[in-house]
Design a protein around this motif. Structure first.
Motif, PDB file in Angstrom:
ATOM      1  N   ALA A 151       0.820  -1.216   0.000  1.00  0.00           N
ATOM      2  CA  ALA A 151       0.000   0.000   0.000  1.00  0.00           C
ATOM      3  C   ALA A 151       0.845   1.254   0.000  1.00  0.00           C
ATOM      4  O   ALA A 151       0.368   2.328  -0.343  1.00  0.00           O
ATOM      5  N   GLN A 152       2.124   1.144   0.409  1.00  0.00           N
ATOM      6  CA  GLN A 152       2.999   2.301   0.455  1.00  0.00           C
ATOM      7  C   GLN A 152       3.649   2.517  -0.909  1.00  0.00           C
ATOM      8  O   GLN A 152       4.023   1.563  -1.586  1.00  0.00           O
ATOM      9  N   LYS A 153       3.806   3.757  -1.290  1.00  0.00           N
ATOM     10  CA  LYS A 153       4.442   4.058  -2.572  1.00  0.00           C
ATOM     11  C   LYS A 153       5.952   3.929  -2.451  1.00  0.00           C
ATOM     12  O   LYS A 153       6.565   4.581  -1.605  1.00  0.00           O
ATOM     13  N   PRO A 154       6.600   3.084  -3.264  1.00  0.00           N
ATOM     14  CA  PRO A 154       8.055   2.930  -3.202  1.00  0.00           C
ATOM     15  C   PRO A 154       8.767   4.242  -3.530  1.00  0.00           C
ATOM     16  O   PRO A 154       8.268   5.061  -4.311  1.00  0.00           O
ATOM     17  N   GLN A 155       9.935   4.416  -2.939  1.00  0.00           N
ATOM     18  CA  GLN A 155      10.737   5.611  -3.150  1.00  0.00           C
ATOM     19  C   GLN A 155      12.105   5.224  -3.699  1.00  0.00           C
ATOM     20  O   GLN A 155      12.607   4.129  -3.410  1.00  0.00           O
ATOM     21  N   PRO A 156      12.732   6.093  -4.532  1.00  0.00           N
ATOM     22  CA  PRO A 156      14.114   5.830  -4.955  1.00  0.00           C
ATOM     23  C   PRO A 156      15.007   5.588  -3.738  1.00  0.00           C
ATOM     24  O   PRO A 156      14.775   6.149  -2.662  1.00  0.00           O
ATOM     25  N   CYS A 157      16.031   4.754  -3.919  1.00  0.00           N
ATOM     26  CA  CYS A 157      16.827   4.330  -2.770  1.00  0.00           C
ATOM     27  C   CYS A 157      18.270   4.098  -3.179  1.00  0.00           C
ATOM     28  O   CYS A 157      18.592   4.050  -4.361  1.00  0.00           O
ATOM     29  N   GLU A 183      12.564  -4.166  -2.102  1.00  0.00           N
ATOM     30  CA  GLU A 183      11.908  -3.110  -1.337  1.00  0.00           C
ATOM     31  C   GLU A 183      12.645  -2.872  -0.017  1.00  0.00           C
ATOM     32  O   GLU A 183      12.824  -1.741   0.410  1.00  0.00           O
ATOM     33  N   PHE A 184      13.097  -3.937   0.625  1.00  0.00           N
ATOM     34  CA  PHE A 184      13.817  -3.821   1.883  1.00  0.00           C
ATOM     35  C   PHE A 184      15.309  -3.939   1.616  1.00  0.00           C
ATOM     36  O   PHE A 184      15.790  -4.973   1.147  1.00  0.00           O
ATOM     37  N   GLY A 185      16.052  -2.882   1.872  1.00  0.00           N
ATOM     38  CA  GLY A 185      17.498  -2.901   1.702  1.00  0.00           C
ATOM     39  C   GLY A 185      18.004  -2.374   0.385  1.00  0.00           C
ATOM     40  O   GLY A 185      19.185  -2.120   0.225  1.00  0.00           O
TER      41      GLY A 185
END
Length: 213
Positions: free
Chosen positions: A16-22, A150-152
């Motif tokens: 549900a959360q919008k991914p962000q550049p990382c 998504e994580f890391g």
């Protein structure tokens, strides 16, 4: 059952959360393969990546137009130097490196293509949540497509357009946070007095995957 419900709820919340550049971890060790659309190049590589010291080691083994090759490069971006290392006869070629260091990251101007689960979200350990991004190459001559966790923000896949090969596909795996052998990111003793070649065009990072014999 409670664990499955909790995992499903957590995954639903993430989706549900919008991914962000990382940005990927600053220190990484791992491996990747390279294949090309026109089937000229197939390559397996091991790498060490140090964003703090702006250093990278890449050991290649593959075929170019069915001819086998092996290469070993150390890139020192702060020094503007690239070493090609030959362990068999303990020699090096030192060339000027014209690239600035580009960290493993999703640029802020990248466009999100989508978020999916690789595998299955049915139970813990069966799926991996990833984000896929696209944008223009730094030279504006083509597009890239990057997939990270998504994580890391661990890199999974990078694809980009090339005049010589068409689409180049890089699949990364066995990534480890940290440098397993820090000595791999320093020139070997037999290379430290090597004089830089000044009679050729400075190299860039993509030259590691192009102009192969």
């Amino acid at each position: 059952m409670r664990l499955l419900v909790a995992f499903t709820c957590l995954l639903a919340g993430c989706l549900a959360q919008k991914p962000q550049p990382c940005a990927s971890p600053a220190l990484m060790t791992g491996a990747f393969t390279v294949t090309t659309q026109n089937e000229k190049l197939e390559m397996y590589c091991k790498y060490e990546y140090d964003a703090l010291g702006q250093r990278m080691r890449v050991k290649q083994q593959g075929t170019y137009q069915t001819k086998p090759f092996t290469r070993d490069y150390l890139l020192l971006f702060r020094e503007g130097a690239m070493y090609q290392i030959f362990d068999t006869n303990r020699t090096c070629i030192k060339s000027a490196l014209k690239d600035k260091f580009h960290p493993m990251e999703i640029p802020k101007d990248a466009t999100l293509q989508g978020q999916v689960v690789l595998g299955s979200p049915s139970a813990p350990g069966q799926g991996l949540l990833v984000n896929t991004w696209t944008g223009d190459m730094p030279d504006k001559k083509g597009k890239y497509l990057s997939t990270v966790t998504e994580f890391g923000c661990i890199p999974i896949n990078n694809s980009y357009q090339s005049d010589e090969y068409g689409w180049v596909v890089v699949n990364l795996y066995d990534n480890v946070n940290g440098i397993v052998d820090p000595g791999q990111l320093n020139p070997p003793d037999f290379c430290r007095d090597t004089v830089m070649k000044t009679d050729e065009e400075p190299k860039n990072f993509l030259s590691l995957f192009h102009n192969l014999p």
